[in-house]
Write an enzyme that holds these catalytic residues in place. Structure first.
Site, PDB file in Angstrom:
ATOM      1  N   SER A   1      44.085  44.782  36.683  1.00  0.00           N
ATOM      2  CA  SER A   1      43.222  44.027  36.176  1.00  0.00           C
ATOM      3  C   SER A   1      42.230  44.833  35.374  1.00  0.00           C
ATOM      4  O   SER A   1      42.187  46.147  35.519  1.00  0.00           O
ATOM      5  CB  SER A   1      42.170  43.368  37.331  1.00  0.00           C
ATOM      6  OG  SER A   1      40.995  43.093  36.843  1.00  0.00           O
TER       7      SER A   1
ATOM      8  N   TYR B   1      37.314  42.462  45.063  1.00  0.00           N
ATOM      9  CA  TYR B   1      38.470  42.262  44.162  1.00  0.00           C
ATOM     10  C   TYR B   1      38.822  43.709  43.336  1.00  0.00           C
ATOM     11  O   TYR B   1      39.909  44.119  43.540  1.00  0.00           O
ATOM     12  CB  TYR B   1      38.255  41.215  43.158  1.00  0.00           C
ATOM     13  CG  TYR B   1      39.380  41.013  42.131  1.00  0.00           C
ATOM     14  CD1 TYR B   1      40.374  40.021  42.343  1.00  0.00           C
ATOM     15  CD2 TYR B   1      39.215  41.809  40.770  1.00  0.00           C
ATOM     16  CE1 TYR B   1      41.482  39.946  41.319  1.00  0.00           C
ATOM     17  CE2 TYR B   1      40.325  41.546  39.849  1.00  0.00           C
ATOM     18  CZ  TYR B   1      41.327  40.446  40.019  1.00  0.00           C
ATOM     19  OH  TYR B   1      42.489  40.190  39.092  1.00  0.00           O
TER      20      TYR B   1
HETATM   21  N1  LIG Z   1      43.696  35.275  35.383  1.00  0.00           N
HETATM   22  C1  LIG Z   1      43.115  36.447  34.991  1.00  0.00           C
HETATM   23  O1  LIG Z   1      41.945  36.339  34.160  1.00  0.00           O
HETATM   24  C2  LIG Z   1      43.596  37.580  35.637  1.00  0.00           C
HETATM   25  C3  LIG Z   1      42.956  38.750  34.993  1.00  0.00           C
HETATM   26  C4  LIG Z   1      43.629  40.154  35.663  1.00  0.00           C
HETATM   27  C5  LIG Z   1      44.533  40.172  36.376  1.00  0.00           C
HETATM   28  N2  LIG Z   1      44.864  38.936  37.056  1.00  0.00           N
HETATM   29  C6  LIG Z   1      45.683  39.192  38.141  1.00  0.00           C
HETATM   30  O2  LIG Z   1      47.111  38.473  37.678  1.00  0.00           O
HETATM   31  C7  LIG Z   1      47.757  38.165  38.860  1.00  0.00           C
HETATM   32  C8  LIG Z   1      48.176  36.529  38.701  1.00  0.00           C
HETATM   33  O3  LIG Z   1      46.979  35.645  38.619  1.00  0.00           O
HETATM   34  P1  LIG Z   1      46.951  34.429  37.792  1.00  0.00           P
HETATM   35  O4  LIG Z   1      45.601  34.462  36.802  1.00  0.00           O
HETATM   36  O5  LIG Z   1      48.265  34.199  37.114  1.00  0.00           O
HETATM   37  O6  LIG Z   1      46.495  33.516  38.913  1.00  0.00           O
HETATM   38  P2  LIG Z   1      47.328  32.179  39.287  1.00  0.00           P
HETATM   39  O7  LIG Z   1      47.774  31.186  38.383  1.00  0.00           O
HETATM   40  O8  LIG Z   1      46.268  31.585  40.462  1.00  0.00           O
HETATM   41  O9  LIG Z   1      48.457  32.713  40.214  1.00  0.00           O
HETATM   42  C9  LIG Z   1      48.464  33.350  41.290  1.00  0.00           C
HETATM   43  C10 LIG Z   1      49.816  33.452  41.942  1.00  0.00           C
HETATM   44  O10 LIG Z   1      49.653  34.327  43.378  1.00  0.00           O
HETATM   45  C11 LIG Z   1      50.151  33.512  44.188  1.00  0.00           C
HETATM   46  N3  LIG Z   1      49.561  34.130  45.610  1.00  0.00           N
HETATM   47  C12 LIG Z   1      48.205  34.026  45.813  1.00  0.00           C
HETATM   48  N4  LIG Z   1      47.974  34.131  47.037  1.00  0.00           N
HETATM   49  C13 LIG Z   1      48.980  34.505  47.690  1.00  0.00           C
HETATM   50  C14 LIG Z   1      49.452  34.952  49.081  1.00  0.00           C
HETATM   51  N5  LIG Z   1      48.491  35.050  50.220  1.00  0.00           N
HETATM   52  N6  LIG Z   1      50.846  35.097  49.493  1.00  0.00           N
HETATM   53  C15 LIG Z   1      51.644  34.903  48.307  1.00  0.00           C
HETATM   54  N7  LIG Z   1      51.495  34.299  47.141  1.00  0.00           N
HETATM   55  C16 LIG Z   1      50.087  34.201  46.756  1.00  0.00           C
HETATM   56  C17 LIG Z   1      49.997  32.312  44.168  1.00  0.00           C
HETATM   57  O11 LIG Z   1      50.857  31.356  44.567  1.00  0.00           O
HETATM   58  P3  LIG Z   1      50.718  30.194  45.916  1.00  0.00           P
HETATM   59  O12 LIG Z   1      49.199  29.596  45.676  1.00  0.00           O
HETATM   60  O13 LIG Z   1      51.774  29.265  45.638  1.00  0.00           O
HETATM   61  O14 LIG Z   1      50.933  31.171  46.979  1.00  0.00           O
HETATM   62  C18 LIG Z   1      50.146  32.235  42.267  1.00  0.00           C
HETATM   63  O15 LIG Z   1      51.853  32.121  42.302  1.00  0.00           O
HETATM   64  C19 LIG Z   1      46.900  38.401  40.089  1.00  0.00           C
HETATM   65  O16 LIG Z   1      47.128  39.353  40.602  1.00  0.00           O
HETATM   66  C20 LIG Z   1      45.353  38.604  39.276  1.00  0.00           C
HETATM   67  O17 LIG Z   1      44.737  39.132  40.196  1.00  0.00           O
HETATM   68  C21 LIG Z   1      44.519  37.804  36.467  1.00  0.00           C
END
Ligand SMILES: NC(=O)c1ccc[n+]([C@@H]2O[C@H](COP(=O)([O-])OP(=O)(O)OC[C@H]3O[C@@H](n4cnc5c(N)ncnc54)[C@H](OP(=O)(O)O)[C@@H]3O)[C@@H](O)[C@H]2O)c1
Length: 237
Positions: free
Chosen positions: A140, A153
């Protein structure tokens, strides 16, 4: 470009879902992991349609001790090809640290940090045996700048960054590459759990982050992307 065996955690939604679809269209075999099996099966079906020769689904909570072992047997069933692990599963709950319930603080460490470390520990022996492998940690922008309200986080993401850099020093001469991707605000469902978010239309599209990660995975073998920072055109949101 040779076909790879790509393990994507957090493949049911957002960046992980987009990355899985892109990998499928490039002919890579896949292991898709997250908790929501129904969504994973939908992504898997789409991956088949896009051209992936084989897709395995492993539905479990990456924060639960011992569960990540399932990734190893799933990837072994995919035949040959470089094993690529994308540690992407995650969530973010933001707010003043002293008001954050301890369960929420601990869950960040359990899922974002220990979950990724556990998955890495399961797949690394396969990579070292083959003297070939790639670990991509989706971190991130909080590894680069201090954002108020994100202490738990940031601790988990920063911990994973330190882990990945130390691991890279340990394994890169043994054929295993470690890359770190640091996205800024990205338009995914992660923001649905956050009360007040920046305007979603100003965020990076999830597809754009997924394309960048695909580029990291498919970088010429004679180079390694150590760090890739992605920010929205307007900068920090
Ligand atoms: N969106 C942003 O602004 C942003 C910015 C920087 C970094 N990130 C990082 O990018 C990554 C993906 O996030 P995203 O933005 O694509 O969010 P998202 O759409 O909410 O996807 C998160 C994914 O993680 C899975 N997950 C969450 N908790 C879990 C658990 N306990 N066990 C297994 N799987 C789990 C969820 O699936 P289930 O709910 O089906 O388990 C989902 O597939 C994350 O690491 C996040 O911190 C996001």
């Amino acid at each position: 470009m040779s076909a790879k065996r790509v393990v994507v955690t957090g493949a049911s939604s957002g960046i992980g879902r987009e990355l899985s679809l892109l990998c499928a269209s490039r002919g890579h075999r896949l292991v898709l992991s997250a908790r929501r099996e129904v969504l994973l099966r939908e992504v898997a079906e789409e991956c088949h349609r896009l051209g992936s020769p084989q897709v395995e689904v492993e539905a479990f909570d990456i924060g639960h001790v011992g569960e990540a072992a399932r990734l190893r047997s799933a990837v072994q069933s995919l035949g040959l090809g470089r094993v690529v692990l994308v540690n992407n599963a995650g969530f973010g709950l933001f707010g003043p640290y002293h008001e954050t319930p301890w369960e929420t603080v601990a869950a960040h460490v359990q899922v974002l940090l220990l979950g990724a470390m556990a998955a890495t520990r399961e797949l690394l022996p396969l990579m070292l045996d083959a003297r070939d492998g790639h670990i991509v940690n989706v971190l991130s922008i909080t590894t680069q700048v201090a954002l108020p309200g994100s202490a738990a986080y940031s601790a988990a993401k920063g911990g994973l960054y330190a882990f990945g850099k130390a691991l890279s020093a340990e394994v890169r001469r043994k054929g295993v590459r470690v890359s770190h991707v640091h996205p800024g605000a990205t338009n995914t469902p992660i923001w649905e759990a956050v009360g007040q978010s920046p305007p979603r239309e100003d965020m990076i599209p999830a597809r754009a982050v997924a394309e960048a990660i695909l580029g990291v995975i498919e970088t010429d073998d004679r180079a390694v992307v150590d760090d890739l920072v992605l920010t929205p055109p307007q900068g920090l949101l």
